[in-house]
Design an enzyme around this catalytic site. Structure first.
Site, PDB file in Angstrom:
ATOM      1  N   CYS A 108      26.119  37.325   3.496  1.00 10.79           N
ATOM      2  CA  CYS A 108      26.534  38.721   3.261  1.00 10.79           C
ATOM      3  C   CYS A 108      26.990  39.434   4.528  1.00 10.79           C
ATOM      4  CB  CYS A 108      25.390  39.493   2.606  1.00 10.79           C
ATOM      5  SG  CYS A 108      24.828  38.718   1.087  1.00 10.79           S
ATOM      6  N   HIS A 242      25.761  47.079   3.758  1.00 16.06           N
ATOM      7  CA  HIS A 242      25.819  46.011   2.750  1.00 16.06           C
ATOM      8  C   HIS A 242      25.132  46.512   1.484  1.00 16.06           C
ATOM      9  CE1 HIS A 242      25.546  42.456   0.502  1.00 16.06           C
ATOM     10  NE2 HIS A 242      24.289  42.161   0.801  1.00 16.06           N
ATOM     11  N   ASN A 272      25.557  43.423  -6.155  1.00 17.66           N
ATOM     12  CA  ASN A 272      25.627  42.893  -4.792  1.00 17.66           C
ATOM     13  C   ASN A 272      26.774  41.879  -4.727  1.00 17.66           C
ATOM     14  OD1 ASN A 272      25.315  41.414  -2.458  1.00 17.66           O
ATOM     15  ND2 ASN A 272      23.086  41.225  -2.611  1.00 17.66           N
TER      16      ASN A 272
HETATM   17  O1  UT7 Z   1      22.470  40.027  -0.281  1.00 18.88           O
HETATM   18  C1  UT7 Z   1      21.334  39.234  -0.454  1.00 18.88           C
HETATM   19  C2  UT7 Z   1      20.153  39.998  -0.035  1.00 18.88           C
HETATM   20  N1  UT7 Z   1      19.260  40.238  -1.138  1.00 18.88           N
HETATM   21  C3  UT7 Z   1      18.569  41.352  -1.200  1.00 18.88           C
HETATM   22  O2  UT7 Z   1      18.732  42.245  -0.403  1.00 18.88           O
HETATM   23  C4  UT7 Z   1      17.500  41.485  -2.243  1.00 18.88           C
HETATM   24  C5  UT7 Z   1      16.272  42.150  -1.659  1.00 18.88           C
HETATM   25  N2  UT7 Z   1      15.178  42.255  -2.606  1.00 18.88           N
HETATM   26  C6  UT7 Z   1      15.227  43.120  -3.670  1.00 18.88           C
HETATM   27  O3  UT7 Z   1      16.211  43.816  -3.830  1.00 18.88           O
HETATM   28  C7  UT7 Z   1      14.007  43.208  -4.573  1.00 18.88           C
HETATM   29  O4  UT7 Z   1      12.968  42.444  -4.032  1.00 18.88           O
HETATM   30  C8  UT7 Z   1      14.317  42.722  -6.028  1.00 18.88           C
HETATM   31  C9  UT7 Z   1      15.203  43.743  -6.721  1.00 18.88           C
HETATM   32  C10 UT7 Z   1      14.975  41.359  -5.989  1.00 18.88           C
HETATM   33  C11 UT7 Z   1      12.997  42.623  -6.812  1.00 18.88           C
HETATM   34  O5  UT7 Z   1      12.306  43.855  -6.774  1.00 18.88           O
HETATM   35  P1  UT7 Z   1      10.741  43.873  -6.523  1.00 18.88           P
HETATM   36  O6  UT7 Z   1      10.331  45.289  -6.546  1.00 18.88           O
HETATM   37  O7  UT7 Z   1      10.496  43.118  -5.250  1.00 18.88           O
HETATM   38  O8  UT7 Z   1      10.179  43.165  -7.798  1.00 18.88           O
HETATM   39  P2  UT7 Z   1       9.332  41.800  -7.918  1.00 18.88           P
HETATM   40  O9  UT7 Z   1      10.173  40.622  -7.569  1.00 18.88           O
HETATM   41  O10 UT7 Z   1       8.045  41.968  -7.200  1.00 18.88           O
HETATM   42  O11 UT7 Z   1       9.014  41.769  -9.459  1.00 18.88           O
HETATM   43  C12 UT7 Z   1       8.153  42.740 -10.052  1.00 18.88           C
HETATM   44  C13 UT7 Z   1       7.988  42.401 -11.517  1.00 18.88           C
HETATM   45  C14 UT7 Z   1       7.572  40.962 -11.780  1.00 18.88           C
HETATM   46  O12 UT7 Z   1       6.681  40.966 -12.869  1.00 18.88           O
HETATM   47  P3  UT7 Z   1       5.101  40.846 -12.629  1.00 18.88           P
HETATM   48  O13 UT7 Z   1       4.912  39.553 -11.911  1.00 18.88           O
HETATM   49  O14 UT7 Z   1       4.739  42.046 -11.811  1.00 18.88           O
HETATM   50  O15 UT7 Z   1       4.564  40.862 -14.019  1.00 18.88           O
HETATM   51  C15 UT7 Z   1       8.850  40.278 -12.184  1.00 18.88           C
HETATM   52  O16 UT7 Z   1       8.646  39.167 -13.018  1.00 18.88           O
HETATM   53  O17 UT7 Z   1       9.235  42.559 -12.191  1.00 18.88           O
HETATM   54  C16 UT7 Z   1       9.546  41.378 -12.934  1.00 18.88           C
HETATM   55  N3  UT7 Z   1      10.992  41.226 -12.987  1.00 18.88           N
HETATM   56  C17 UT7 Z   1      11.755  41.796 -13.938  1.00 18.88           C
HETATM   57  N4  UT7 Z   1      11.456  42.558 -15.003  1.00 18.88           N
HETATM   58  C18 UT7 Z   1      12.480  42.981 -15.779  1.00 18.88           C
HETATM   59  C19 UT7 Z   1      11.790  40.544 -12.117  1.00 18.88           C
HETATM   60  N5  UT7 Z   1      13.075  40.673 -12.491  1.00 18.88           N
HETATM   61  C20 UT7 Z   1      13.079  41.431 -13.618  1.00 18.88           C
HETATM   62  C21 UT7 Z   1      14.112  41.900 -14.459  1.00 18.88           C
HETATM   63  N6  UT7 Z   1      13.767  42.667 -15.518  1.00 18.88           N
HETATM   64  N7  UT7 Z   1      15.407  41.636 -14.235  1.00 18.88           N
END
Ligand code: UT7
Length: 317
Positions: A108, A242, A272
């Site tokens: 990126c 970004h 993204n």
């Molecule tokens: O350019 C590449 C660089 N990438 C990035 O900059 C990404 C950086 N990271 C992020 O933007 C965030 O970490 C994410 C958006 C990817 C994830 O957000 P988060 O607040 O870190 O959520 P998480 O991964 O901790 O997931 C929280 C919960 C989980 O459920 P449990 O385990 O708490 O029951 C996931 O299974 O949300 C669940 N979950 C979803 N629920 C509904 C994960 N994806 C989804 C979804 N819809 N699409």
């Protein structure tokens, strides 16, 4: 160098969060709250090289040049249907340019790395007019049954033409080999001699780790550049960051104690788009009449590697 033209191209297919709800255990509320994304543009019938070509031709026309005036092409790209030749070679043929071409893969951060390379090449006198294209289709790297990843990405191509001038104020590039938090491994062709274990799998990302690293590294790069240029945060007209997640952009805005008017964004309707996100946004600002001569713009990106690239430019168009 200075930027003398910009262009962009989006895929025709718009995928809303509601459309994702039809085949994934997800919902609009989760996606919007955690990422700020409402919809993304995703490649369907187009080829990435067609989007790259369209963005390139628009940038060249905007610069008041023709493809024959371009004497170097740098293309930032992570994946496309071609492993070889590079996308830059394909774009060169499609636009009818005759010049040396190179592809770079800095995830990126690629657009900022490409601008920095273009600046060096112009400073050295080796080129006059350089086309920089960032064309990405991260939608083809993720598993579309994995709700944690496929909702995040969109495809697109952004381009700029740079020429001799006083537009680059300062830049900063960093790379720290940290390959376990974000990667995509593809299977190569088998041979009769391979004895090692190999595997290919869709993109893997440790979202929390990337989030943390992104906020810290981008904030650090921004501070270093502001200090180097002797500028205060409010001296920058726009922080063109970004576009990975609205929460990352908001965290950086809070840290700089600036309101969100300094932080234009397209992640809400493009997702993204990897290294294309900054030039897509830049073109939108330029074509939308939001940039005036003399404005200072700070770009900052981060990506797999882990790489970061940031620069302050002055808008001279
Ligand atoms: O350019 C590449 C660089 N990438 C990035 O900059 C990404 C950086 N990271 C992020 O933007 C965030 O970490 C994410 C958006 C990817 C994830 O957000 P988060 O607040 O870190 O959520 P998480 O991964 O901790 O997931 C929280 C919960 C989980 O459920 P449990 O385990 O708490 O029951 C996931 O299974 O949300 C669940 N979950 C979803 N629920 C509904 C994960 N994806 C989804 C979804 N819809 N699409």
């Amino acid at each position: 160098m200075r930027i003398i033209g910009t262009g962009r191209a989006h895929p025709s297919k718009i995928v809303t969060n509601a459309m994702l709800e039809q085949f994934l255990d997800t919902n609009d509320e989760w996606i919007k709250t955690r990422t700020g994304i409402a919809e993304r543009r995703v490649i369907s019938s187009e080829k990435l090289e067609d989007l790259a070509t369209e963005a390139a031709l628009k940038a060249i026309a905007d610069a008041g040049l023709t493809p024959k005036d371009i004497d170097y092409i740098i293309c930032s790209n992570v994946v496309s249907e071609y492993i070889t030749p590079g996308l830059s070679c394909i774009v060169q043929g499609a636009i009818g340019a005759r010049c040396a071409c190179v592809d770079i893969n800095v995830a990126c951060s690629g657009f900022v790395y490409a601008l920095d390379m273009a600046d060096d090449r112009i400073k050295s006198g080796k080129a006059q007019n350089i086309l920089v294209v960032a064309a990405e289709e991260p939608s083809r790297m993720v598993d579309w049954s994995d709700r944690s990843l496929c909702v995040l990405f969109g495809d697109g191509a952004g381009a700029v033409v740079v020429s001799h001038g006083e537009g680059m104020i300062c830049s900063r590039l960093t790379t720290e080999s940290k390959t376990d938090c974000l990667y995509y491994v593809r299977n190569l062709e088998p041979t009769p001699y391979i004895t090692k274990e190999e595997y290919g799998a869709p993109m893997y990302m440790n979202g929390k780790e990337v989030f943390k690293t992104a906020v810290l590294s981008s904030s650090r790069d921004i501070k270093r550049l502001l200090d180097k240029a002797g500028l205060h945060p409010a001296d920058i007209k726009y922080y063109v960051l970004h576009q990975a997640n609205m929460r990352i952009i908001e965290a950086i805005a809070n840290w700089l104690k600036l309101d969100m008017s300094y932080f234009p964004h397209n992640v809400d309707y493009c997702g993204n788009t990897s290294s294309a996100s900054i030039p897509l946004l830049l073109d939108e600002l330029a074509k939308g009449g939001k940039l005036q001569k003399g404005d200072k713009i700070l770009m900052s990106a981060f990506g797999a590697g882990f790489t970061t690239g940031a620069c302050i430019i002055e808008w001279t168009k």
